[in-house]
Design an enzyme around this catalytic site. Structure first.
Site, PDB file in Angstrom:
ATOM      1  N   TYR A 134       0.854  -1.194   0.000  1.00 19.99           N
ATOM      2  CA  TYR A 134       0.000   0.000   0.000  1.00 19.99           C
ATOM      3  C   TYR A 134       0.884   1.236   0.000  1.00 19.99           C
ATOM      4  O   TYR A 134       1.809   1.346   0.794  1.00 19.99           O
ATOM      5  CB  TYR A 134      -0.884  -0.012   1.256  1.00 19.99           C
ATOM      6  N   ASP A 215       9.396   3.628   0.216  1.00 21.47           N
ATOM      7  CA  ASP A 215       8.273   4.245   0.921  1.00 21.47           C
ATOM      8  C   ASP A 215       8.404   3.904   2.408  1.00 21.47           C
ATOM      9  O   ASP A 215       8.181   2.774   2.822  1.00 21.47           O
ATOM     10  CB  ASP A 215       6.956   3.711   0.349  1.00 21.47           C
ATOM     11  N   LYS A 242       3.224  10.163   8.587  1.00 22.89           N
ATOM     12  CA  LYS A 242       2.843   9.647   9.915  1.00 22.89           C
ATOM     13  C   LYS A 242       3.621  10.292  11.066  1.00 22.89           C
ATOM     14  O   LYS A 242       3.324  11.405  11.430  1.00 22.89           O
ATOM     15  CB  LYS A 242       2.996   8.124   9.916  1.00 22.89           C
TER      16      LYS A 242
HETATM   17  C1  LIG Z   1       3.565   2.643   3.189  1.00 21.07           C
HETATM   18  C2  LIG Z   1       2.515   3.705   3.069  1.00 21.07           C
HETATM   19  N1  LIG Z   1       2.616   4.651   2.124  1.00 21.07           N
HETATM   20  C3  LIG Z   1       1.721   5.635   2.009  1.00 21.07           C
HETATM   21  C4  LIG Z   1       0.648   5.711   2.861  1.00 21.07           C
HETATM   22  C5  LIG Z   1      -0.349   6.820   2.716  1.00 21.07           C
HETATM   23  O1  LIG Z   1      -0.235   7.707   3.772  1.00 21.07           O
HETATM   24  P1  LIG Z   1      -1.469   8.642   4.176  1.00 21.07           P
HETATM   25  O2  LIG Z   1      -2.517   7.761   4.758  1.00 21.07           O
HETATM   26  O3  LIG Z   1      -0.900   9.621   5.144  1.00 21.07           O
HETATM   27  O4  LIG Z   1      -1.946   9.290   2.918  1.00 21.07           O
HETATM   28  C6  LIG Z   1       0.492   4.761   3.861  1.00 21.07           C
HETATM   29  C7  LIG Z   1      -0.647   4.832   4.797  1.00 21.07           C
HETATM   30  O5  LIG Z   1      -0.881   3.987   5.615  1.00 21.07           O
HETATM   31  C8  LIG Z   1       1.441   3.724   3.963  1.00 21.07           C
HETATM   32  O6  LIG Z   1       1.324   2.775   4.892  1.00 21.07           O
END
Ligand SMILES: Cc1ncc(COP(=O)(O)O)c(C=O)c1O
Length: 385
Positions: A134, A215, A242
């Site tokens: 994700y 990521d 986060k």
């Molecule tokens: C690995 C990863 N990338 C991107 C995101 C997206 O972040 P946001 O929810 O702040 O848009 C998440 C959200 O859980 C994530 O776990």
């Protein structure tokens, strides 16, 4: 009318985030204090969701609140850059060794910005990513078959399949702008990537002139400079979010000055990327305080507590993945699990994700262990299966 009824009248399904939905409807939070959340019915739970891993210091941490309040008193957002974004970028640079940063308001936005940077920097169109990971809500990183999605120039490969990566790069290498990886993808089971695989990805991307993009939106909490540092690799781009916002909306992309140069408005034909609330001083101040309170020692302590909890659960017959302060309970019926734990006083992610926070006491962690063991443990009469 009950709150869920009122909610369903004005919000599709009764809330704004798909990830928070549990049938028939989730409870609504009214208060958070340290590791404890109280819902609209007055039920109190130990928060192991922590807004999907972002509240590293739990709720309403006094020093973070002070920093945010002080910042807000001097103005919440400006049509000028502020000192606070410089200070958070300096902190991130020192913490990670990554030269430059650019802020935004969510991890999803950070990933979009990262992809834009990769394509602008390389002049290439293709992005390689891995099935089941994700990366937020952008079209390029969700299933191309999902309703409403138009996803172009993205190649989705199976997880941990070096041969698939090699084959793809052999066929399309000169068009690949970036290979995007989460080193411990939550939705794909929260299993840390194999170091040999990661090292090979680094070599292969370099060989084909593609950028390696990591990521770290969830995994940044696991190591002072992000999980990639445990692997001993240097990515070309990272996305974070986060915990770096201290509980406020945030995202950021990091990379070398060279890789991020397309964002430099002094260069010819720069990438134009605004964001009315990006790098707002309240988030920046809260984030800096939260990170200052989460140094090498605090990270190691929290990871140790997570490792101990995982060990205890495994010994009790509970299938659990993850690393350090992030745990993922493995069960086919995550809704049943969610409610069983919630009723036993523990709030988790709707997919069985648990994220520890610094204000959790040993008693809190003990209560979490008991609740999980009672719900999922091998000998449990109501084990979920
Ligand atoms: C690995 C990863 N990338 C991107 C995101 C997206 O972040 P946001 O929810 O702040 O848009 C998440 C959200 O859980 C994530 O776990």
């Amino acid at each position: 009318m009950t709150l869920p009824d009122r909610a369903r009248r004005v919000l599709p399904g009764g809330n704004t985030r798909t990830t928070l939905f549990v049938p028939p409807n989730p409870p609504y939070a009214v208060r958070g204090e340290g590791a404890i959340v109280t819902d609209h019915t007055g039920h109190r739970v130990i928060d192991c969701n922590n807004n999907y891993t972002s509240l590293i210091h739990g709720h309403a941490h006094p020093e973070i609140l002070d920093a945010a309040t002080e910042a807000a008193r001097s103005g919440t957002a400006f049509g000028l850059p502020t000192r606070s974004e410089v200070a958070l970028a300096e902190h991130l640079r020192e913490r990670t060794g990554i030269e430059q940063w650019r802020f935004c308001n969510s991890g999803s936005e950070a990933v979009l910005m990262l992809l834009r940077a990769a394509r602008a920097r390389t002049g290439r169109d293709l992005i390689v990513r891995f099935d089941g990971s994700y990366h937020g809500t952008g079209d390029a990183v969700v299933s191309p078959e999902a309703p409403g999605v138009v996803s172009e120039s993205v190649l989705v490969l199976p997880q941990n399949d070096l041969e698939a990566v090699r084959k793809t790069l052999r066929a399309h290498g000169e068009r690949v702008a970036a290979v995007l990886i989460d080193l411990m993808p939550n939705r794909a089971g929260l299993t840390p990537a194999d170091p040999a695989y990661v090292a090979e990805l680094r070599d292969l991307t370099r060989k084909y002139g593609a950028l390696l993009a990591v990521d770290e939106v969830i995994t940044f909490r696991l190591h002072e400079g992000g999980l990639h540092q445990r692997y001993g690799i240097r990515p070309d781009l990272v996305s974070v979010g986060k915990i770096i916002g201290g509980g406020f909306p945030v995202g950021a992309v990091g990379g070398s000055a060279e890789v991020l140069s397309p964002f430099d408005p002094r260069t010819p034909g720069p990438v134009s990327w605004g964001g009315t609330f990006s790098a707002n001083p309240v988030t920046m101040a809260a984030g800096l305080t939260a990170l200052n309170l989460f140094g090498t020692k605090e990270i190691a302590d929290l990871n140790h507590r997570g490792d101990e909890l995982r060990k205890r659960l495994r010994e009790g017959g509970v299938p659990v993945n993850g690393s350090g302060s992030l745990l993922r309970l493995i069960t086919p019926d995550t809704t049943k699990l969610w409610w069983a734990l919630y009723e036993r006083g523990v709030l988790t992610g709707t997919n069985g994700l648990l994220a520890l926070s610094t204000p959790m006491t040993p008693d809190d962690v003990e209560q979490v262990a008991e609740a999980v063991l009672t719900t999922l443990g091998g000998a449990s009469p109501d084990a979920i299966g």
